[in-house]
Write a protein that holds these residues in place. Structure first.
Motif, PDB file in Angstrom:
ATOM      1  N   LEU A  22       1.001  -0.926   0.298  1.00  0.00           N
ATOM      2  CA  LEU A  22       0.015   0.277   0.481  1.00  0.00           C
ATOM      3  C   LEU A  22       0.801   1.124   0.370  1.00  0.00           C
ATOM      4  CD1 LEU A  22      -2.830  -1.135   2.015  1.00  0.00           C
ATOM      5  CD2 LEU A  22      -2.647  -0.899  -0.256  1.00  0.00           C
ATOM      6  N   VAL A  23       2.249   1.116   0.797  1.00  0.00           N
ATOM      7  CA  VAL A  23       2.878   2.502   0.644  1.00  0.00           C
ATOM      8  C   VAL A  23       3.545   2.472  -0.631  1.00  0.00           C
ATOM      9  CG1 VAL A  23       5.330   2.731   0.895  1.00  0.00           C
ATOM     10  CG2 VAL A  23       3.544   1.899   3.071  1.00  0.00           C
ATOM     11  N   GLN A  24       3.836   1.147  -1.829  1.00  0.00           N
ATOM     12  CA  GLN A  24       4.343   1.652  -3.138  1.00  0.00           C
ATOM     13  C   GLN A  24       3.096   2.247  -3.961  1.00  0.00           C
ATOM     14  OE1 GLN A  24       5.590  -2.607  -3.513  1.00  0.00           O
ATOM     15  NE2 GLN A  24       6.699  -1.411  -4.628  1.00  0.00           N
ATOM     16  N   LEU A  25       1.556   1.608  -3.041  1.00  0.00           N
ATOM     17  CA  LEU A  25       0.506   2.518  -4.143  1.00  0.00           C
ATOM     18  C   LEU A  25       0.946   3.826  -3.928  1.00  0.00           C
ATOM     19  CD1 LEU A  25      -1.409   1.571  -6.166  1.00  0.00           C
ATOM     20  CD2 LEU A  25      -3.099   1.373  -3.935  1.00  0.00           C
ATOM     21  N   ARG A  26       0.635   4.333  -3.069  1.00  0.00           N
ATOM     22  CA  ARG A  26       0.624   5.570  -1.957  1.00  0.00           C
ATOM     23  C   ARG A  26       1.773   6.168  -3.442  1.00  0.00           C
ATOM     24  NH1 ARG A  26       0.232   6.713   3.754  1.00  0.00           N
ATOM     25  NH2 ARG A  26       0.477   8.651   3.220  1.00  0.00           N
ATOM     26  N   LEU A  27       2.848   6.502  -3.103  1.00  0.00           N
ATOM     27  CA  LEU A  27       3.631   6.527  -4.007  1.00  0.00           C
ATOM     28  C   LEU A  27       4.694   6.872  -4.971  1.00  0.00           C
ATOM     29  CD1 LEU A  27       7.086   4.457  -1.415  1.00  0.00           C
ATOM     30  CD2 LEU A  27       6.353   7.333  -1.783  1.00  0.00           C
ATOM     31  N   ARG A  28       3.866   5.964  -5.915  1.00  0.00           N
ATOM     32  CA  ARG A  28       3.396   5.605  -7.431  1.00  0.00           C
ATOM     33  C   ARG A  28       2.195   7.309  -7.363  1.00  0.00           C
ATOM     34  NH1 ARG A  28       5.669   5.029 -11.091  1.00  0.00           N
ATOM     35  NH2 ARG A  28       6.072   3.224 -11.092  1.00  0.00           N
TER      36      ARG A  28
END
Length: 76
Positions: A22-28
């Motif tokens: 989810l952190v990766q999704l937020r960063l993207r």
């Protein structure tokens, strides 16, 4: 992979509850709107994501196989 594709992948692989993903999704998503934000707003949002990542701490210790799938460290 854009944020929509990443979200679909997380959903299809039942990974939407894995906080590091989810952190990766937020960063993207943040990367995709970066040019629409002021430098201050971008920095504030990035700091918020970073803090959430740091808050994960070592939640995964002892549950590596479940969290990361399979044999952690390849059976070392």
């Amino acid at each position: 992979m854009n944020s929509e594709e990443l979200a679909q992948y997380l959903e299809k692989t039942n990974s939407q509850f894995r906080p590091w993903l989810l952190v990766q999704l937020r960063l993207r998503k943040l990367q995709e709107i970066q040019d629409q934000l002021s430098a201050e707003e971008y920095e504030a949002r990035l700091a918020d994501i970073h803090q959430d990542l740091m808050n994960l701490g070592e939640w995964w210790v002892g549950q590596e196989d479940e969290a990361f799938g399979g044999s952690f460290l390849g059976g070392l």
